[in-house]
Design a protein around this motif. Structure first.
Motif, PDB file in Angstrom:
ATOM      1  N   SER A  50      -7.023  16.033  -0.373  1.00 12.28           N
ATOM      2  CA  SER A  50      -6.164  15.465  -1.412  1.00 12.28           C
ATOM      3  C   SER A  50      -5.216  14.403  -0.864  1.00 12.28           C
ATOM      4  O   SER A  50      -4.913  13.428  -1.560  1.00 12.28           O
ATOM      5  N   GLN A  61      -7.104  11.190  -0.830  1.00 12.95           N
ATOM      6  CA  GLN A  61      -7.280  10.668  -2.183  1.00 12.95           C
ATOM      7  C   GLN A  61      -5.990  10.041  -2.706  1.00 12.95           C
ATOM      8  O   GLN A  61      -6.018   8.980  -3.337  1.00 12.95           O
ATOM      9  N   GLY A  83       0.968  15.603  -6.889  1.00  9.66           N
ATOM     10  CA  GLY A  83       0.325  15.990  -5.638  1.00  9.66           C
ATOM     11  C   GLY A  83       1.270  16.603  -4.631  1.00  9.66           C
ATOM     12  O   GLY A  83       0.845  17.007  -3.540  1.00  9.66           O
TER      13      GLY A  83
END
Length: 258
Positions: A9, A12, A57
């Motif tokens: 993540s 990303q 996030g």
């Protein structure tokens, strides 16, 4: 071919150019949205969109400004970045999953000079001064002051430094920022949104200006016992930021920002 879901993540989130610019900008100082619009050169709706993704996030946090309650300051969570970077490295190869080595005191005959500023100089800036002195063992000349200093240190400031870090500042008194007029500092850190708005210039264009938007732990009111958890939380956050500041003090200064 592996799906995008297999990509860590952090990769990303950080891979998008705008998000990377936001993270880079926030790595040195807390900023408001309108400041990031100016610094990055992208429209506000795009900046806000990518900030939301970074917040979702867990990489960026927002705090309501104590100067203007309609505004917010954004902060990059460097500890979370460290954890996610280690996780991304481990996903590539186990040997790459190591966490960063803690910062060490800065060597050299000419110590860096750092000024911490808040409004009262009875809590946040005093805590930052004490922690930077302790963590660098004299390798940095740290000092703090207030734009409107209180008569005395807050009892919880003395308590949290003594109980959590073994530092005694019982004989320390708040200092007025005016007493430092004419002095030069390589780095000036404001820890209070109100103080940021009125803090004068110290040094020249090479001075690193940093802002940490940390709420006043005494603002909630109540007894000293009631507010002590807020002081402990503030001291923990300041200590985390201090650890990363030590690394930044050895890096070339960035151009001054709004």
């Amino acid at each position: 071919m592996e799906s995008a879901r297999s990509v860590p993540s952090f990769v990303q989130l950080a891979a998008h150019p705008v998000r990377w610019q936001l993270m880079t900008t926030l790595s040195g100082s807390d900023h408001r949205v309108r400041e990031m619009v100016s610094l990055i050169g992208e429209p506000q709706n795009l900046i806000s969109y990518h900030l939301r993704l970074l917040r979702d996030g867990g990489l960026v946090r927002a705090t309501r400004s104590s100067f203007d309650g309609r505004d917010s300051y954004y902060h990059l969570d460097l500890d979370r970045c460290t954890e996610m970077l280690a996780g991304a490295g481990a996903a590539l190869h186990p040997a790459l999953g190591r966490t960063l080595v803690p910062p060490v005191p800065i060597p050299g005959p000419a110590p860096a000079q750092v000024l911490f500023v808040c409004t009262g100089n009875s809590a946040r800036s005093a805590i930052a001064e004490a922690l930077l002195r302790r963590r660098t063992d004299g390798g940095v000349e740290a000092i703090s002051a207030g734009t409107r200093p209180k008569p005395d240190m807050h009892p919880n400031t003395v308590r949290v430094l003594r109980e959590e870090f073994g530092i005694d500042i019982a004989d320390r008194r708040p200092r007025h920022l005016d007493t430092l007029a004419g002095r030069r500092f390589g780095t000036v850190v404001t820890l209070c949104d109100k103080a940021r708005e009125v803090c004068p210039e110290f040094g020249d264009d090479d001075t690193r200006r940093i802002h940490w938007s940390i709420p006043d732990p005494a603002a909630a009111g109540g007894s000293d016992e009631d507010t002590y958890p807020a002081f402990r939380a503030s001291a923990t956050e300041i200590d985390t930021r201090i650890r990363y500041l030590i690394e930044a003090l050895t890096a070339p200064a960035r151009p001054a920002r709004p």
